[in-house]
Scaffold this motif. Structure first.
Motif, PDB file in Angstrom:
ATOM      1  N   PRO A 251     -37.556 -15.743 -26.063  1.00  0.00           N
ATOM      2  CA  PRO A 251     -36.575 -15.791 -27.159  1.00  0.00           C
ATOM      3  C   PRO A 251     -37.178 -16.295 -28.474  1.00  0.00           C
ATOM      4  O   PRO A 251     -36.869 -15.764 -29.548  1.00  0.00           O
ATOM      5  CB  PRO A 251     -35.495 -16.747 -26.624  1.00  0.00           C
ATOM      6  CG  PRO A 251     -35.581 -16.613 -25.139  1.00  0.00           C
ATOM      7  CD  PRO A 251     -37.046 -16.458 -24.861  1.00  0.00           C
TER       8      PRO A 251
ATOM      9  N   THR B 215     -32.151  -6.832 -19.248  1.00  0.00           N
ATOM     10  CA  THR B 215     -31.589  -7.740 -20.258  1.00  0.00           C
ATOM     11  C   THR B 215     -32.313  -7.660 -21.598  1.00  0.00           C
ATOM     12  O   THR B 215     -31.813  -8.174 -22.603  1.00  0.00           O
ATOM     13  CB  THR B 215     -31.635  -9.196 -19.763  1.00  0.00           C
ATOM     14  OG1 THR B 215     -33.004  -9.617 -19.638  1.00  0.00           O
ATOM     15  CG2 THR B 215     -30.936  -9.329 -18.418  1.00  0.00           C
TER      16      THR B 215
ATOM     17  N   ASP C  40     -31.238  -8.639 -25.654  1.00  0.00           N
ATOM     18  CA  ASP C  40     -31.956  -9.722 -26.336  1.00  0.00           C
ATOM     19  C   ASP C  40     -32.520  -9.237 -27.668  1.00  0.00           C
ATOM     20  O   ASP C  40     -32.477  -9.964 -28.680  1.00  0.00           O
ATOM     21  CB  ASP C  40     -33.087 -10.249 -25.459  1.00  0.00           C
ATOM     22  CG  ASP C  40     -32.589 -10.924 -24.189  1.00  0.00           C
ATOM     23  OD1 ASP C  40     -31.408 -11.331 -24.168  1.00  0.00           O
ATOM     24  OD2 ASP C  40     -33.369 -11.032 -23.231  1.00  0.00           O
TER      25      ASP C  40
ATOM     26  N   ARG D 149     -29.973  -8.752 -30.500  1.00  0.00           N
ATOM     27  CA  ARG D 149     -29.623 -10.014 -31.154  1.00  0.00           C
ATOM     28  C   ARG D 149     -30.767 -10.514 -32.045  1.00  0.00           C
ATOM     29  O   ARG D 149     -30.539 -10.948 -33.178  1.00  0.00           O
ATOM     30  CB  ARG D 149     -29.271 -11.064 -30.103  1.00  0.00           C
ATOM     31  CG  ARG D 149     -27.945 -10.799 -29.398  1.00  0.00           C
ATOM     32  CD  ARG D 149     -27.575 -11.937 -28.455  1.00  0.00           C
ATOM     33  NE  ARG D 149     -28.441 -11.966 -27.285  1.00  0.00           N
ATOM     34  CZ  ARG D 149     -28.217 -11.256 -26.172  1.00  0.00           C
ATOM     35  NH1 ARG D 149     -27.163 -10.452 -26.105  1.00  0.00           N
ATOM     36  NH2 ARG D 149     -29.035 -11.352 -25.141  1.00  0.00           N
TER      37      ARG D 149
END
Length: 459
Positions: free
Chosen positions: A128, A227, A231, A234
């Motif tokens: 992230p 996923t 991710d 965003r």
């Protein structure tokens, strides 16, 4: 104490009845199924996410088409690549480095006439943060006066050194011989152009060309591929444009021709560079051409290496391999030689091209290169970084992970006759053009006597 008689490698390799036979090749491993997602985000960015959980790391690759027609484009693009990671509106250079360090990560950039690329890695738990930094860089790179000025001066110094290197000189000469004034030939900018690049020009190029639509992002590692798209939506949601990243114009097809002797006065070595058009990975004949190339000069036991390195000692290394640019594909041959054997090395290089078609690879040769092709592909994708590089090379030309998984079977199915036909069709000497870079006063008499060699003008 007993004394042992030393035996040489040649003696060890022989028995009373002759040479000791080599053990048979082991069975080849098959390609591993790879859990992956291949999709396009709302901003037009293609994403390929592949799970390879061998270690708790991730590898990230970004490929952005980055062509430009402007005379200063190569210089501006180089400065942009050098300063892309030196600060944003949210983070300065030190803060970017510190955040990456905390996740065991790093990022690097590079550029060439076709693309701007970003490579990175991090602990999988730090993905992230890595994606947030990427999003910040793509949407808010600052290109401050101080950073641009500092990197511009470093780049000028590196260009000055690079332009004295024989391999750089040979590459530039080959590109001009193959493609004339096409933008693809502008791989090393002029130092004088770099000197006049301003922060304003760099920011303008970023706004015009660092775009997601038409670009590719690859993530490989200890991840859940399902996923990743969410991710990325965003993290990169602010990176958007209705325009597509600019691609290179199509390259002209090579049709063969004379080899150009490029004068380099006083050079003690020469660089031989030959090139011919071949087929892209999407062509049904590619696997056969790949094996024909390996037999010719694509690995250490190839015919070319055996001839001009092992047998005659003309060079420390000779090699042939593929170069892919968008949908274009060429096969290139290179060797560096001493002046006194340059003409002989070019003669033997051409001879082996002709012999490949007229005396095609034997069954034993085909099986050897087949094992090498499959084995080297599996080896190159055994690490996360290697797999990421392979997936990106494919994705940038429109292919996907499926091609990688299916290719060993294609190579295994190639027949001896198909390799022979590929050798005849694609490796005929008349299909090749190229350059020899060296001292023309020493080389011209013998090279021109070979035929199909012209002498360029002295700079």
């Amino acid at each position: 104490m007993t004394s042992a008689t030393h035996r040489s490698a040649a003696e060890i390799g022989r028995t009373a009845t002759g040479p000791r036979p080599l053990p048979p090749l082991g069975s080849q491993s098959s390609a591993t199924e790879l859990s992956h997602v291949d999709t396009t985000l709302s901003n037009g960015l293609r994403v390929v996410a592949v799970r390879k959980a061998t270690v708790p790391l991730v590898e990230v690759r970004v490929w952005i088409p980055f062509a430009g027609e402007d005379k200063l484009h190569p210089a501006t693009a180089e400065v942009l690549a050098e300063t892309l990671l030196t600060g944003t509106a949210r983070r300065d250079r030190v803060e970017i480095d510190a955040e990456l360090a905390l996740i065991g990560g790093d990022l690097g950039t590079g550029v060439d006439p076709e693309r701007l690329y970003v490579t990175g890695s991090a602990l999988s738990s730090g993905l992230p943060t890595l994606l947030d930094v990427l999003g910040d860089v793509f949407t808010g790179a600052a290109y401050t006066d101080a950073e641009v000025g500092r990197e511009r001066e470093r780049l000028i110094e590196r260009i000055a050194v690079s332009r004295t290197q024989p391999r750089t000189i040979a590459r530039e000469a080959l590109q001009k011989q193959r493609y004339g004034d096409h933008p693809a030939t502008r791989e090393v900018p002029e130092a004088s152009d770099v000197e006049v690049v301003t922060p304003e020009r760099v920011r303008a190029l970023h706004a015009a060309s660092v775009l997601p639509r038409g670009s590719v992002l690859v993530i490989v590692g200890d991840i859940d591929p399902q996923t990743v798209p969410g991710d990325l939506e965003r993290a990169l949601g602010g990176w958007a444009s209705d325009r597509s990243a600019p691609r290179l114009p199509a390259l002209p097809e090579l049709t063969g021709g004379n080899v150009l002797l490029v004068p380099r006065a006083g050079a003690v070595q020469s660089q031989i560079r030959l090139s011919a058009q071949t087929v892209p990975r999407t062509d049904p004949r590619y696997a056969a051409v790949q094996l024909a190339n390996l037999a010719y000069g694509g690995y250490f036991s190839s015919r070319l290496v055996e001839n001009i390195r092992e047998d005659k000692g003309y060079t420390y290394g000779a090699h042939s391999g593929f170069e892919f640019t968008d949908q274009n594909a060429t096969v290139n041959v290179d060797a560096d030689t001493a002046n006194e054997v340059t003409a002989a090395a070019l003669l033997e290089t051409r001879y082996e091209l002709g012999r490949l078609g007229l005396v095609p690879p034997t069954g034993e040769e085909v099986e050897s290169v087949r094992q090498y092709a499959i084995g080297s592909l599996l080896t190159s994708t055994s690490s996360q970084s290697g797999l990421a590089g392979q997936v990106m090379a494919l994705a940038s030309t429109g292919l996907g992970v499926e091609w990688l998984q299916e290719h060993p079977a294609r190579v295994a199915a190639v027949t001896e006759e198909e390799v022979a036909q590929a050798a005849l069709d694609f490796f005929a000497p008349k299909r090749f053009t190229g350059v020899v870079v060296g001292d023309a006063d020493l080389l011209a008499p013998k090279l021109t006597a070979l035929g199909d060699v012209t002498v360029g003008e002295q700079d």
